[in-house]
Design an enzyme around this catalytic site. Structure first.
Site, PDB file in Angstrom:
ATOM      1  N   ASP A   1     -63.674 -22.391-111.224  1.00 15.19           N
ATOM      2  CA  ASP A   1     -62.352 -22.402-110.185  1.00 15.19           C
ATOM      3  C   ASP A   1     -63.141 -22.280-108.567  1.00 15.19           C
ATOM      4  O   ASP A   1     -64.405 -22.206-108.603  1.00 15.19           O
ATOM      5  CB  ASP A   1     -61.575 -21.131-110.443  1.00 15.19           C
ATOM      6  CG  ASP A   1     -62.092 -20.045-109.665  1.00 15.19           C
ATOM      7  OD1 ASP A   1     -63.338 -19.797-109.795  1.00 15.19           O
ATOM      8  OD2 ASP A   1     -61.165 -19.388-109.360  1.00 15.19           O
TER       9      ASP A   1
ATOM     10  N   TYR B   1     -59.933 -26.427-115.646  1.00 20.20           N
ATOM     11  CA  TYR B   1     -60.147 -25.217-115.314  1.00 20.20           C
ATOM     12  C   TYR B   1     -58.977 -24.169-116.166  1.00 20.20           C
ATOM     13  O   TYR B   1     -59.525 -23.128-116.690  1.00 20.20           O
ATOM     14  CB  TYR B   1     -59.793 -24.974-113.689  1.00 20.20           C
ATOM     15  CG  TYR B   1     -59.299 -23.401-113.510  1.00 20.20           C
ATOM     16  CD1 TYR B   1     -60.439 -22.580-113.685  1.00 20.20           C
ATOM     17  CD2 TYR B   1     -57.871 -22.944-113.448  1.00 20.20           C
ATOM     18  CE1 TYR B   1     -60.087 -21.045-113.415  1.00 20.20           C
ATOM     19  CE2 TYR B   1     -57.819 -21.580-113.311  1.00 20.20           C
ATOM     20  CZ  TYR B   1     -58.634 -20.895-113.440  1.00 20.20           C
ATOM     21  OH  TYR B   1     -58.355 -19.371-113.327  1.00 20.20           O
TER      22      TYR B   1
ATOM     23  N   GLU C   1     -51.890 -18.359-115.275  1.00 20.63           N
ATOM     24  CA  GLU C   1     -52.773 -19.244-114.895  1.00 20.63           C
ATOM     25  C   GLU C   1     -51.958 -20.374-114.240  1.00 20.63           C
ATOM     26  O   GLU C   1     -52.191 -21.114-113.187  1.00 20.63           O
ATOM     27  CB  GLU C   1     -53.466 -19.791-116.012  1.00 20.63           C
ATOM     28  CG  GLU C   1     -54.705 -18.882-116.511  1.00 20.63           C
ATOM     29  CD  GLU C   1     -55.625 -18.446-115.368  1.00 20.63           C
ATOM     30  OE1 GLU C   1     -55.739 -19.280-114.428  1.00 20.63           O
ATOM     31  OE2 GLU C   1     -56.184 -17.493-115.637  1.00 20.63           O
TER      32      GLU C   1
END
Length: 293
Positions: A141, A123, A40
């Site tokens: 996102d 996010y 991520e």
DNA sequence: CAGACGTGGCT
DNA sequence: TAGCCAAGTCT
């Protein structure tokens, strides 16, 4: 509200994902929360194709947060390679240290705990909680925003920044069951990445084409506030990038190399200073720099 | 809240 | 070819 029937939209997206999801190293039951977290951070503003090899090398070298936390920050920056935005490497390292200090070396599952980590914003916290732990969170996102803008709101692209209305739509669409919500999150992201693309949407291959508000409206062009592009040539970012390339490619580098990499004296010195201030570089001797040991 | 912050591929 | 874009965060 003129939203499509939720069940149709959900079934279509979830079924499509079941058949078309890419196989990625950080997906699937064998992927650790740490693997998900590393992916991520790397995927922030960076395409999947470029992340895959670096992610593999990273997990090989630092299989746990404690492993990374024990390494010098400069090694993290070097391993980050050319993914861009190298401060993310520093933040990931700092997050690993925080995980060791605050969570016994275990990646936390709670959104609030994740959000408190360096480099982890709304996010990323929602994504890790959702993908690594199956928690129920709105994962908003750029892909999801574009899918909802089109399919639900009937606009080509979302506004420059997330709006309240947008978050409300995403919240209303989030399935009640946590596991289903987590799959819904990845599935909508994947749809945005593979089909509902920013530039050339493949509406012919879209599972929700029948209920898409943007399509129903005749594909009206974006008419929101201007989306400003980022300047590059001649900016400090370009200058810093040149200098960081020197740092990655050698144990240390001298002033002559920096002068060769960037002609403008004033800007060169400003960038050198800011890189040191950011913790991306250290001055080893007068006129000589290196990645932090 | 607007602007800074890397890098490279694609149209 | 010059932009635009890629799973954002921080200040």
């Amino acid at each position: 509200m003129d939203t499509p029937a939720p069940s149709d939209l959900h079934d279509a997206v979830l079924d499509w994902y079941d058949d078309h999801a890419r196989v990625l190293p950080w997906r699937g039951p064998e992927a650790s929360p740490w693997s998900v977290m590393v992916s991520e951070l790397m995927l922030q503003q960076t395409p999947v194709a470029r992340v895959v090899p670096v992610h593999a090398a990273w997990l090989e070298r630092w299989p746990t947060p404690a492993d990374l936390a024990a390494a010098p920050t400069g090694e993290a920056v070097r391993m980050w390679g050319r993914l861009g935005y190298p401060r993310r490497a520093l933040r990931l390292h700092a997050a690993a240290v925080a995980i060791v200090e605050r969570h016994d070396g275990v990646v936390p599952a709670a959104y609030e705990d994740l959000l408190a980590l360096p480099g982890v914003g709304d996010y990323t916290a929602a994504a890790i909680a959702s993908f690594a732990f199956g928690r129920r969170h709105v994962v908003l996102d750029t892909n999801v925003r574009r899918v909802l803008a089109r399919a639900v709101s009937g606009t080509e692209l979302p506004a420059p920044a997330v709006t309240r209305a947008e978050r409300d739509v995403a919240t209303a669409l989030l399935p009640d069951d946590p596991a289903t919500a987590a799959t819904w999150a990845v599935a909508t992201m994947e749809l945005g990445a593979l089909v509902c693309a920013a530039r050339q949407p493949r509406c012919d291959a879209c599972p929700v084409a029948e209920v898409c508000a943007w399509r129903a409206a005749g594909f009206p062009a974006y008419d929101g506030p201007p989306r400003r592009g980022q300047a590059w040539a001649g900016t400090d970012r370009q200058c810093r990038g040149r200098i960081m390339a020197l740092a990655r490619d050698a144990a240390s580098f001298g002033l002559a190399q920096v002068e060769a990499a960037w002609p403008g004296t004033e800007q060169r010195e400003r960038c050198l200073d800011s890189l040191v201030a950011d913790g991306l570089l250290t001055q080893v001797t007068p006129g000589r720099w290196a990645l932090p040991g």
